[in-house]
Structure formats: C-alpha cells, structure tokens
Design an enzyme around this catalytic site. Structure first.
Site, PDB file in Angstrom:
ATOM      1  N   HIS A 124      11.190  77.871 -35.661  1.00  0.00           N
ATOM      2  CA  HIS A 124      10.654  77.445 -34.372  1.00  0.00           C
ATOM      3  C   HIS A 124      11.040  78.362 -33.202  1.00  0.00           C
ATOM      4  O   HIS A 124      12.208  78.449 -32.832  1.00  0.00           O
ATOM      5  CB  HIS A 124      11.035  76.004 -34.050  1.00  0.00           C
ATOM      6  CG  HIS A 124      10.829  75.065 -35.182  1.00  0.00           C
ATOM      7  ND1 HIS A 124       9.580  74.705 -35.643  1.00  0.00           N
ATOM      8  CD2 HIS A 124      11.722  74.447 -35.996  1.00  0.00           C
ATOM      9  CE1 HIS A 124       9.716  73.893 -36.677  1.00  0.00           C
ATOM     10  NE2 HIS A 124      11.010  73.721 -36.913  1.00  0.00           N
ATOM     11  N   GLU A 161      16.301  72.396 -31.590  1.00  0.00           N
ATOM     12  CA  GLU A 161      16.385  73.045 -32.891  1.00  0.00           C
ATOM     13  C   GLU A 161      16.189  74.552 -32.758  1.00  0.00           C
ATOM     14  O   GLU A 161      16.848  75.333 -33.447  1.00  0.00           O
ATOM     15  CB  GLU A 161      15.332  72.461 -33.829  1.00  0.00           C
ATOM     16  CG  GLU A 161      15.398  73.023 -35.239  1.00  0.00           C
ATOM     17  CD  GLU A 161      14.330  72.465 -36.151  1.00  0.00           C
ATOM     18  OE1 GLU A 161      14.312  72.853 -37.339  1.00  0.00           O
ATOM     19  OE2 GLU A 161      13.506  71.634 -35.683  1.00  0.00           O
ATOM     20  N   HIS A 216      16.970  75.859 -40.310  1.00  0.00           N
ATOM     21  CA  HIS A 216      16.437  74.700 -39.592  1.00  0.00           C
ATOM     22  C   HIS A 216      17.513  73.635 -39.392  1.00  0.00           C
ATOM     23  O   HIS A 216      18.625  73.735 -39.914  1.00  0.00           O
ATOM     24  CB  HIS A 216      15.287  74.073 -40.381  1.00  0.00           C
ATOM     25  CG  HIS A 216      14.048  74.894 -40.411  1.00  0.00           C
ATOM     26  ND1 HIS A 216      13.039  74.771 -39.492  1.00  0.00           N
ATOM     27  CD2 HIS A 216      13.660  75.882 -41.273  1.00  0.00           C
ATOM     28  CE1 HIS A 216      12.077  75.632 -39.769  1.00  0.00           C
ATOM     29  NE2 HIS A 216      12.430  76.319 -40.845  1.00  0.00           N
ATOM     30  N   GLU A 298      18.099  72.897 -44.101  1.00  0.00           N
ATOM     31  CA  GLU A 298      18.223  71.949 -42.992  1.00  0.00           C
ATOM     32  C   GLU A 298      19.713  71.667 -42.850  1.00  0.00           C
ATOM     33  O   GLU A 298      20.300  70.976 -43.687  1.00  0.00           O
ATOM     34  CB  GLU A 298      17.455  70.662 -43.307  1.00  0.00           C
ATOM     35  CG  GLU A 298      15.968  70.840 -43.532  1.00  0.00           C
ATOM     36  CD  GLU A 298      15.167  70.926 -42.243  1.00  0.00           C
ATOM     37  OE1 GLU A 298      15.794  70.858 -41.157  1.00  0.00           O
ATOM     38  OE2 GLU A 298      13.938  71.046 -42.317  1.00  0.00           O
TER      39      GLU A 298
END
Length: 334
Positions: A124, A161, A216, A298
């Site tokens: 992102h 994030e 992430h 994650e």
C-alpha cells in the site's frame, strides 16, 4: 494489508567508518562478522538447522506501547478483514523511522548473499487514499479481475499500514544489504499511487528475484492477534501459473514464520492458519502472477490494542524486520 480481512531503546543507525588503514580494515571486518552471526542464527534452531514446520499457537506475544494523536484520513480493506476506517497520522514510535531511498537495487556489499536479488514489496502506497479512482480500477489477476490496490488499514489511533510497511521494509533492506544481497523495492512512496498488484508481481519477475516478500499488517476484529504468512496456491488459469513456485514459496514462508517467532516472540495468528502461522490463497494477484518465490506476511492485527502496541513500537518493528530477514537468509542459503 489488507487482503484478509515507543520504545525507549530505538535501534541505532549503522555507523559510517572513516579514517586510516586500521579503520578501513575494521569497516571491512564488521559486516563479514555480522553476516556470519546472522546466518548462524537464521539456520539454527532448538533441534538443529531446519526451521519449524508447524508453529505452536500457544507462543506468547511481546508487549509494547504507543503514543501521539494523529490527524484524520480514511483507509479501507479489501477482502476477509474489517474495513479500515482509522485516521492517518504520524508514526507513534519514539524511535526515528528508517529513511526512504530510491527503489532501484543499490550495489551489494560482500557477504554470503552476494549475487542474490531480493524484492521487497511494501504493501500500500501512502498516496493511495488520494487516488481512489486509479486504485479502484480492475486489473487481471489470472483467476479473475480485482481492484488495482487498496489504501490498507490503520490502527484505531491512526497509524497507517502504509507507514508501517515502509518502515519495516527500510529496516529489512538494511539487514539484507549487510548480508550482500541486492535489494529492490516495488515502491518507496516515490510515486503518487500504486503500483497495482499485477505490476508488483511483474517487478519481482523482471528482477528475476531469488525471493520476494510483500510486507503487510492486517485489519481484523479486536481480539484477533498474531502474524501469518500467506503462501500461493496452485493456480493455472489465464495469465496465472504458480506451478513452479508453490513449493519454493512454501519453503520461504515456513522459514520466515519460524524465524519471526524467534525474533519477535509474537505468536502465530489465532484466527487464520489453525495455529501454524500459514495461510494458502489463490485470490491475490501479487501471488498468482508471480513467477518467482513469493510470500506475503501480515505482521499483526492493527485493530487489536495489544497488537497495535507492538506494531507502533520502533524496537518491535526492528525485531520484525530481523525475523523476516533471518527467514529470507535461511531460504537463500538452503
């Protein structure tokens, strides 16, 4: 990600050596010694050289603390997890975040990973929220079409994030370059938005990377805690064919999961992976379209207060980067 769903002792930046012959000699010796130590740590475990294949769900997570009140902005999620509606703001860690630099690979130092190429994919772009039309357009992911990207999630106190992934990625790059690897980024907040998930895969493919890791943090419900590593499923549809990368990607993911536990003390996810810290998926374009070994990690759940305390700690983020690095080193050294 969101595809599922301060510490008082910050890490010190690497020193620069200058001076006479003795200083130069020491400068040459330090990376070599450090590289040897990291390889030993990455390839050793309680029972020998092999990393754990199954991780205990009962592992205990470390705790941290956060501070500051960030300013508002919107972010969202993309599939399994909750949509992020937190506020974007400054890094709540008291330790200074790693400095960004160009996305192209820099000349590698001498070390055990000399000649190896690692692509780091910070999940992102921080600018995605200002380019919703661009990131919402659909792209081919092999099995179907999906949004180009999302804005990612954030903690309830507004730490995004996108901020987290870039900081961990900068720390990870430093560790890998000390091992001699050539490290490339898919983005370093050096473009207005993106890249799209299909371009992220293409960057790794065109680099002929020996390993790709997409960094992430999740945005699931409070009470859901821990990390998990996402592995590519066997996919052969349209432009996607993961046949050749499923096995090496699993090896990479298992090694990262094992080393992440050792480095951070965090437990595998209590809501995904049945305590293994591993999840296999076929709906992620970044995995489906990869032709080189690739996994997602994650690192924790930004929407859980206990995980938030870890994710917003600079010292913990350094441990997270170390764990990921150790796993990559173990994989590349065999």
């Amino acid at each position: 990600m969101s595809y599922v769903g301060p510490d008082s002792h910050p890490p010190r930046p690497p020193r620069r050596f200058s001076g006479g012959p003795l200083t130069v000699t020491l400068a040459a010796l330090v990376p070599t010694c450090l590289a040897g130590w990291l390889i030993y740590e990455a390839t050793s475990g309680p029972g020998g050289s092999e990393p754990p294949r199954t991780l205990p769900a009962s592992s205990q997570s470390a705790q941290g603390s956060s501070s500051t009140e960030p300013s508002p902005s919107t972010s969202e999620k993309d599939s399994k997890g909750d949509k992020g509606d937190g506020k974007e703001g400054g890094d709540p860690s008291t330790s200074e975040p790693a400095k960004p630099s160009k996305t192209s690979g820099r000349p590698a130092a001498s070390g055990p990973l000399k000649g190896k190429v690692v692509v780091i994919d910070p999940g992102h772009n921080p600018g995605n929220a200002k380019h919703t039309a661009e990131i919402n357009r659909l792209v081919d992911i092999g099995t179907n079409r999906k949004e180009c990207d999302t804005t990612g999630t954030s903690t309830n106190n507004g730490y995004t994030e996108a901020q987290f992934t870039l900081d961990v990625s900068h720390r990870l790059r430093t560790l890998l370059e000390k091992q001699g690897a050539t490290v490339k980024f898919t983005q370093d907040a050096d473009r207005p938005w993106g890249p799209c998930v299909n371009e992220r895969a293409r960057i790794g493919n065109e680099a002929d990377a020996d390993a790709v890791v997409s960094v992430h943090a999740d945005g699931s419900a409070a009470g859901n805690r821990g990390f998990h590593v996402i592995l590519p499923a066997a996919v052969n549809a349209g432009s996607a064919d993961t046949t050749k990368i499923v096995a090496p990607s699993r090896d990479l993911g298992e090694r990262i999961a094992g080393k992440f536990v050792s480095a951070t003390g965090s437990a595998p996810s209590n809501y995904i992976g049945d305590g293994t810290g591993l999840d296999v998926r076929k709906d992620l374009g970044g995995l489906n379209l990869s032709t080189v070994p690739k996994v997602f990690i994650e690192c924790g759940n930004m929407r859980d207060a206990k995980d938030e305390a870890l994710l917003t700690s600079g010292a913990w983020r350094q441990k997270a980067a170390q764990g990921i690095s150790d796993g990559i080193v173990s994989f590349l050294r065999g």
